[in-house]
Write an enzyme that holds these catalytic residues in place. Structure first.
Site, PDB file in Angstrom:
ATOM      1  N   ASP A   1     -19.006 -18.958  25.713  1.00  0.00           N
ATOM      2  CA  ASP A   1     -19.330 -17.712  26.815  1.00  0.00           C
ATOM      3  C   ASP A   1     -20.890 -17.552  26.681  1.00  0.00           C
ATOM      4  OD1 ASP A   1     -19.044 -15.786  28.559  1.00  0.00           O
ATOM      5  OD2 ASP A   1     -17.521 -14.600  27.445  1.00  0.00           O
TER       6      ASP A   1
ATOM      7  N   ASP B   1     -14.547 -13.821  36.245  1.00  0.00           N
ATOM      8  CA  ASP B   1     -13.673 -12.988  35.548  1.00  0.00           C
ATOM      9  C   ASP B   1     -12.922 -12.027  36.712  1.00  0.00           C
ATOM     10  OD1 ASP B   1     -14.536 -13.140  33.140  1.00  0.00           O
ATOM     11  OD2 ASP B   1     -16.135 -11.466  33.063  1.00  0.00           O
TER      12      ASP B   1
HETATM   13  C1  DGJ Z   1     -16.956 -12.491  29.361  1.00  0.00           C
HETATM   14  C2  DGJ Z   1     -15.969 -13.474  29.795  1.00  0.00           C
HETATM   15  O1  DGJ Z   1     -15.950 -14.037  31.130  1.00  0.00           O
HETATM   16  C3  DGJ Z   1     -14.290 -13.181  29.500  1.00  0.00           C
HETATM   17  O2  DGJ Z   1     -13.502 -14.084  30.166  1.00  0.00           O
HETATM   18  C4  DGJ Z   1     -14.141 -12.627  28.043  1.00  0.00           C
HETATM   19  O3  DGJ Z   1     -14.439 -13.951  27.448  1.00  0.00           O
HETATM   20  C5  DGJ Z   1     -15.429 -11.733  27.606  1.00  0.00           C
HETATM   21  N1  DGJ Z   1     -16.646 -12.321  28.119  1.00  0.00           N
HETATM   22  C6  DGJ Z   1     -15.586 -11.774  26.111  1.00  0.00           C
HETATM   23  O4  DGJ Z   1     -16.405 -10.737  25.843  1.00  0.00           O
END
Ligand code: DGJ
Length: 705
Positions: free
Chosen positions: A436, A500
């Site tokens: 991430d 997301d």
């Molecule tokens: C942002 C990501 O896009 C999510 O899928 C997840 O991994 C969260 N961060 C975790 O903090």
């Protein structure tokens, strides 16, 4: 020089002593260069140069050009206006390298154009400081002219939860400039800047596009100059002072990819997908159905729950289980722990091995979340090394998601991340990293000087090193969803977390446009919870499955809460994904130019057109009570196909009787009939969809007889 492949051609003229593009578009057939020069040479207007010249790819002011030059920089107050002249050319059938120099400015520039067999033109430029004092480089972009009939531009904007939203505009006089200065490509990264003919759609018309193979600061440009000529530009966005070239030092710009299609936007996809499917290191293994636990449990980690979730996942057909954020250091929420890549004894008193072993025992791969470019101020790492962050000396950048950016240009910080992550991979037998990057860079300085370029190079190096130490390891690039989906990262990561946004309705558009150049098998696409955590909308499994199917499919849902019926539907979806993924991940993406804005139609047609799978997605209610016909283009016109509805995604229909071709539908909505039609009839007449309620979808399969 003529570079041609797969319906694209570039004709470069060096006769005037600098690189001039006489043509970029469809192959021209038999033409003499002298005739082309004559045909393209403009008249000389009264208030312009006495001898008009083409600005060439470098667009130097020194040649009398007043649009934006490709190379901008200076040596103190000198060398501000370069004039590069060809010194040497080397040619082979698919590649031309031109070396140029400006002795007075103390500059040498090399330009290499390579045409891939897929019709993608790759352009590399490097500038060398041949002088004896420092040359300050501000910009080295790649420019290609587009024909006058390219009268519109298309690029993509976006934000967290809504990436890649198309913006189509007139290609008006002036400069259109899209800049990303987040140190990652960003949620609003366009991936490619397009110019297109007014009649261009997904299926037809002409499109020209440039994209940069880079994940840091990026600039895309489209300029219609004062003479009326249009051109596209692309390159790296350098911070002031970032490229101070010492004598003899060179700056190599990231490669720029140029795409041309005479078959609409889908033609750009076809070329880009074919090119990226041939990239070195592409995983050979079929894309495993993935379960990511983030929206199932968030930070609530517990061995018993996650073991039970793994059991459920394996039972419905999941092949890769990914443990997300929250397993390490003091990370019980998003305010602390980044940088301490050791398993938390609080959350995991027996370590992670019991879960990993259980997952492996069920025959699934195990993936683990990291965010190695970041550090929480509340972490052991930051307490020990508060200076290991990107910053301007004497001040700390504003926090975002309670974190700072770790300075990976610092060899000690880089080694800390590499060794901690590598040790865990080896110790636990981790197959997959979800990596991430949840904040953008501000004040991206290393030791007082700007470093976003070196930070991007460091993450590429880190991924490459981890993969070489652990053969078979795959990496997913995520940045709060789609904040780092770009043509650079495709060569270092194997999957992107597209967004997301797991609400399938929003996701339909995000996937449609992210896959313009990124192949769908690289785009993670999950069935999220029944009620979306981001929009609060509720959808049945149907639309969620029909949406997830067209990427690298997965689940992000607490299956322990799913009903028996839902689990049965997911089991059927998993089987369908396994059955269709060789088609979905190798075929031609077709975005049907559908007349009804209330519905989307898209599909994938096998390279040999032997089969296809299409989706009809009812977004909202249609103006007509019986919706517009769903066309299935791209099949062999004179071949016959058997078409039928596929299971899983049919929704409830508000109709007394289905359309004629669906006679024989069983009680699960699966068509038992066997309509047979030619590819030509399917492309032109198509099929009448049933009258679906909004936010429902239907899958239709065509198989050649
Ligand atoms: C942002 C990501 O896009 C999510 O899928 C997840 O991994 C969260 N961060 C975790 O903090």
């Amino acid at each position: 020089m003529r570079l041609s492949a797969a319906g694209a051609e570039l004709i470069l003229d060096l006769a005037a002593g600098y690189p001039v593009v006489l043509h970029w578009g469809a192959p021209l057939g038999a033409v003499e260069v002298a005739d082309l020069r004559a045909a393209t040479a403009p008249a000389a207007p009264g208030a312009d140069l006495d001898d008009p010249v083409d600005p060439g790819m470098l667009r130097e002011t020194a040649r009398g050009y007043t649009g934006r030059p490709a190379l901008r920089g200076h040596r103190g107050p000198l060398a501000f206006s370069p004039l590069l002249v060809v010194e040497e050319v080397s040619i082979d059938p698919a590649c031309v390298t031109v070396r140029m120099a400006d002795a007075a400015a103390g500059l040498a520039l090399s330009l290499t154009l390579t045409m891939t067999e897929h019709g993608v033109l790759l352009i590399d430029q490097a500038v060398t400081n041949a002088g004896d004092d420092t040359y300050s480089l501000d910009e080295l972009s790649t420019w290609l002219p587009v024909p006058d009939r390219a009268s519109e531009t298309l690029d993509f904007s976006g934000r967290w939860l809504l990436e890649r939203q198309p913006q189509r505009l007139p290609f008006a006089p002036g400069l259109r400039l899209r800049e990303g200065r987040e140190g990652r490509s960003g949620h609003d990264h366009t991936i490619v800047q397009c110019a297109l003919t007014a009649d261009a759609t997904t299926e037809r018309g002409e499109v020209w596009a440039l994209g940069v193979l880079w994940s840091g600061g990026i600039r895309h440009l489209a300029e219609r100059d004062v003479r009326g000529r249009g051109a596209l530009g692309a390159g790296e966005l350098l911070e002031p002072g970032e490229a101070e070239l010492a004598p003899g030092e060179a700056y190599a710009a990231p490669t720029v990819a140029a795409f041309y299609s005479g078959e609409g936007l889908d033609g750009i996809s076809a070329a880009s997908h074919a090119w990226l499917r041939s990239r070195p290191g592409r995983p050979a293994q079929a894309r495993p159905l993935t379960l990511n636990v983030w929206e199932a449990v968030y930070f609530d980690h517990d061995l018993a729950t996650l073991t039970a979730l793994a059991d459920r996942a394996a039972a419905v057909g999941v092949e890769r289980f990914v443990l997300d954020d929250g397993w390490f250091g003091s990370r019980r929420d998003d305010t602390s722990g980044l940088g301490d890549w050791v398993v938390s004894p609080d959350a995991w008193p027996s370590g992670l091995a019991p879960l990993v072993d259980h997952v492996h025992g069920l025959g699934m791969q195990f993936g683990l979340w990291f965010e190695g470019e970041m550090v929480s101020p509340d972490s052991d790492l930051y307490r020990a090394h508060p200076d290991w962050i990107l910053q301007v000396p004497g001040r700390v950048p504003p926090q975002a998601r309670f974190q700072q950016v770790l300075d990976l240009v610092n060899p000690d910080a880089y080694a800390h991340v590499l060794e901690q992550v590598s040790a865990l991979i080896a110790e636990l037998g981790i197959d997959y990293l979800k990596w991430d990057h949840n904040r953008f860079l501000t004040d991206p300085g290393h030791a007082g000087v700007p470093a976003p370029r070196r930070q991007t190079q460091a993450i590429y190096r880190l991924f490459d090193e981890l993969k070489s130490r652990h053969p078979g390891l795959e990496v997913e690039s995520c940045a709060s969803g789609g904040g780092r989906v770009d043509l650079g990262m495709v060569f270092h990561a194997d999957r992107f977390w597209t967004s997301d946004q797991n609400d399938p309705l929003e996701r339909q558009q995000i996937q449609r446009w992210t896959s313009l150049v990124i192949p769908p098998e690289m785009l993670g696409s999950h069935i999220g919870p029944t009620t979306s955590h981001t929009t609060g909308r509720t959808h049945g499994v149907g639309l969620r499955a029909a949406t997830a199917l067209f990427g690298h499919a997965g689940l992000e849902w607490n299956l322990l809460e799913a009903t028996e019926d839902e689990r049965a539907a997911i089991t059927r979806f998993a089987a369908l994904y396994r059955e269709q993924r060789d088609l979905l991940h190798a075929g031609r993406v077709v975005r049907v130019d559908h007349p009804d804005p209330a519905a989307l139609v898209h599909g994938v047609v096998a390279a040999d057109a032997s089969r296809a799978l299409f989706a009809y997605v009812q977004l909202t209610t249609s103006a007509g009570i019986t919706p517009a016909a769903m066309r299935l283009p791209g099949l062999t016109p004179d071949a016959r196909y058997r078409v039928r509805v596929r299971d899983v995604v049919t929704g409830e229909a508000i109709q007394k009787r289905g359309p004629g071709w669906m006679s024989g539908v069983d009680d699960r909505g699966v068509d038992q009939g066997a309509l047979e039609l030619s590819g030509a009839a399917l492309a032109q007449l198509g099929l009448r969809p049933p009258i679906l309620r909004p936010e429902q979808a239907m899958l239709v399969e065509a198989v050649r007889l």
